[in-house]
Every structure is written in structure tokens, then in C-alpha cells.
Write a protein that holds these residues in place. Structure first.
Motif, PDB file in Angstrom:
ATOM      1  N   LYS A  66      -0.839  -9.364 -11.472  1.00 29.51           N
ATOM      2  CA  LYS A  66      -0.620  -8.008 -11.978  1.00 29.51           C
ATOM      3  C   LYS A  66       0.543  -7.949 -12.981  1.00 29.51           C
TER       4      LYS A  66
ATOM      5  N   TYR B  60     -10.727   0.112 -10.860  1.00 32.74           N
ATOM      6  CA  TYR B  60     -10.271   0.691  -9.590  1.00 32.74           C
ATOM      7  C   TYR B  60     -11.023   1.977  -9.228  1.00 32.74           C
TER       8      TYR B  60
ATOM      9  N   HIS C  29     -11.065   3.633  -5.870  1.00 36.42           N
ATOM     10  CA  HIS C  29      -9.872   4.323  -5.364  1.00 36.42           C
ATOM     11  C   HIS C  29      -9.671   5.686  -6.035  1.00 36.42           C
TER      12      HIS C  29
ATOM     13  N   ARG D 242      -8.041   8.456  -4.194  1.00 33.35           N
ATOM     14  CA  ARG D 242      -6.770   8.195  -3.499  1.00 33.35           C
ATOM     15  C   ARG D 242      -5.613   8.805  -4.301  1.00 33.35           C
TER      16      ARG D 242
ATOM     17  N   PHE E 264      -2.802   7.718  -5.141  1.00 35.54           N
ATOM     18  CA  PHE E 264      -2.054   6.828  -6.035  1.00 35.54           C
ATOM     19  C   PHE E 264      -2.879   6.345  -7.225  1.00 35.54           C
TER      20      PHE E 264
ATOM     21  N   LEU F 247      -1.739   3.978 -10.350  1.00 35.45           N
ATOM     22  CA  LEU F 247      -2.267   2.605 -10.325  1.00 35.45           C
ATOM     23  C   LEU F 247      -2.899   2.238 -11.675  1.00 35.45           C
TER      24      LEU F 247
ATOM     25  N   ARG G  41      -7.270 -13.768   0.926  1.00 35.73           N
ATOM     26  CA  ARG G  41      -6.562 -12.595   1.475  1.00 35.73           C
ATOM     27  C   ARG G  41      -5.403 -13.064   2.366  1.00 35.73           C
TER      28      ARG G  41
ATOM     29  N   THR H 121      -0.843  -5.864   1.741  1.00 29.73           N
ATOM     30  CA  THR H 121      -0.727  -5.028   0.537  1.00 29.73           C
ATOM     31  C   THR H 121       0.722  -4.603   0.312  1.00 29.73           C
TER      32      THR H 121
ATOM     33  N   ARG I 260       2.543 -12.541  -1.843  1.00 31.47           N
ATOM     34  CA  ARG I 260       3.219 -11.238  -1.958  1.00 31.47           C
ATOM     35  C   ARG I 260       4.613 -11.268  -1.341  1.00 31.47           C
TER      36      ARG I 260
ATOM     37  N   ILE J 221       4.663  -1.743  -2.863  1.00 35.83           N
ATOM     38  CA  ILE J 221       3.250  -1.613  -2.471  1.00 35.83           C
ATOM     39  C   ILE J 221       2.346  -1.489  -3.698  1.00 35.83           C
ATOM     40  N   GLU J 222       2.850  -0.932  -4.780  1.00 37.00           N
ATOM     41  CA  GLU J 222       2.049  -0.841  -6.004  1.00 37.00           C
ATOM     42  C   GLU J 222       2.186  -2.126  -6.832  1.00 37.00           C
TER      43      GLU J 222
ATOM     44  N   ASN K 155       2.474  -5.225  -6.479  1.00 36.60           N
ATOM     45  CA  ASN K 155       2.432  -6.233  -5.414  1.00 36.60           C
ATOM     46  C   ASN K 155       1.883  -7.582  -5.886  1.00 36.60           C
TER      47      ASN K 155
ATOM     48  N   VAL L  37      -0.297  -9.531  -7.001  1.00 36.68           N
ATOM     49  CA  VAL L  37      -1.659 -10.069  -7.130  1.00 36.68           C
ATOM     50  C   VAL L  37      -2.697  -9.147  -6.503  1.00 36.68           C
ATOM     51  N   HIS L  38      -3.915  -9.325  -6.982  1.00 34.76           N
ATOM     52  CA  HIS L  38      -5.092  -8.692  -6.375  1.00 34.76           C
ATOM     53  C   HIS L  38      -5.968  -9.795  -5.804  1.00 34.76           C
ATOM     54  N   GLY L  39      -6.645  -9.508  -4.713  1.00 34.20           N
ATOM     55  CA  GLY L  39      -7.658 -10.423  -4.190  1.00 34.20           C
ATOM     56  C   GLY L  39      -8.858  -9.622  -3.720  1.00 34.20           C
TER      57      GLY L  39
END
Ligand SMILES: Nc1ncnc2c1ncn2[C@@H]1O[C@H](COP(=O)(O)OP(=O)(O)OP(=O)(O)O)[C@@H](O)[C@H]1O
Length: 139
Positions: free
Chosen positions: A11, A51, A54, A57, A59, A63, A87, A93, A104, A111-112, A114, A116-118
Motif C-alpha cells: 500500500k 474496494y 466496502h 462501510r 471508512f 480508504l 493471510r 488488519t 503488518r 488500521i488504514e 496497514n 499490505v493487502h491480501g
């Protein structure tokens, strides 16, 4: 049966802070083979599409703004049981809950932001990989 591929993004915060190499090293040391790799900057529209799940959501807007704020690195990774094992390697997260030895724990700031994404399922790994690496892409 679980497929052997997953999808990841490094990210914007981690790219900005010069952690591409450190994170890819942890990925390879974790037994994953990098089968596709690309550094790009998302437009807010493309980040919003990625995204989309989401959208409702609270956020979501932040995001999308964050994910389009600078370049990201997208990659397809290969390993037996790739989705679940990745993961585990990235950790929770919220980095406050991430275990020692996870990506992480080492690189996430919040939390935002963070690091990497998986992908969370085989189906999403395929969809997300196709988003960045379309089958008909020409060079
Ligand atoms: N409460 C929150 N506040 C701000 N951002 C959040 C929050 N929860 C999640 N996010 C952001 O949205 C992303 C997607 O949330 P999700 O719940 O799918 O977490 P994840 O599956 O661990 O993360 P990712 O999908 O990026 O691997 C998170 O990685 C994080 O960047």
C-alpha cells in the motif's frame, strides 16, 4: 480445493517509506513465488472499484483517498494454500493486534495504513489479480 495463488498489494504508505524490498523479501522468505509484479498509481475511480465491496462501510471514502494517494505495488503470488498462508504472513488488519513475525507487525502504521493487502478467498484472489493483470494485456 484451495488454489495455489493469491493477490497482494503493497500500500502507499509502505511504498512511500521505502519498504518494497523488505516486504517482498518477507514474502519470498515465507515460501511464496512472485509470478506477476507491477508498480502503479490508482486513480480514485479505480481505487473505488477495487474496494467496491466496502462501499457501505464508514471508512470507504478515506480508504479510496488513501489508496489513490501514491503508487502501490500489485503482485500475484504462488504457494500451496496461498490465500490462507498469506493471510497468516500479513497478520491482523489492525497492526495493534498483529503477531510478531508478520508483515503488518513490522511495517503497518495504522488500521488504514496497514502496509499490505491480501485476498480473503480464492475467488477474490482471481478477481483482484485480473483487475491488475488482465489476460489480454499487451506490451
Ligand atoms: N476501521 C477502519 N478504519 C479505517 N480503515 C479501515 C478500517 N477497517 C479496515 N480499513 C481499511 O480497509 C481495508 C480493507 O478492510 P478489510 O476489513 O477487508 O481488512 P483486511 O481484509 O485485513 O484488509 P485487506 O483487504 O486490505 O487485506 C483494510 O486493510 C484497511 O486498510
Amino acid at each position: 480445493m484451495a488454489t495455489n495463488r493469491t493477490f497482494t498489494m503493497i500500500k502507499p504508505d509502505a511504498v512511500q517509506d521505502n519498504h518494497i524490498g523488505g516486504i517482498l523479501q518477507m514474502i519470498e522468505a515465507g515460501g511464496f513465488r512472485i509470478v506477476a509484479l507491477k508498480k502503479v498509481q490508482l486513480t480514485p475511480e479505480r481505487a473505488g472499484q477495487f474496494y467496491e465491496v466496502h462501499k457501505e462501510r464508514p471508512f470507504y471514502q478515506d480508504l479510496v483517498k488513501y489508496m489513490s494517494s501514491g503508487p502501490i505495488v500489485a503482485a500475484i503470488l504462488e504457494k500451496d494454500n496461498a490465500v490462507a498462508d498469506f493471510r497468516t504472513l500479513i497478520g491482523a488488519t489492525n497492526p495493534a493486534n498483529a503477531e510478531e513475525g508478520t508483515i503488518r507487525k513490522k511495517y503497518a502504521k495504522s488500521i488504514e495504513a496497514n502496509a499490505v493487502h491480501g485476498s480473503d478467498s480464492d475467488e477474490n484472489a482471481q478477481i483482484e489479480g485480473d483487475f491488475y493483470f488482465p489476460a489480454n494485456e499487451q506490451f
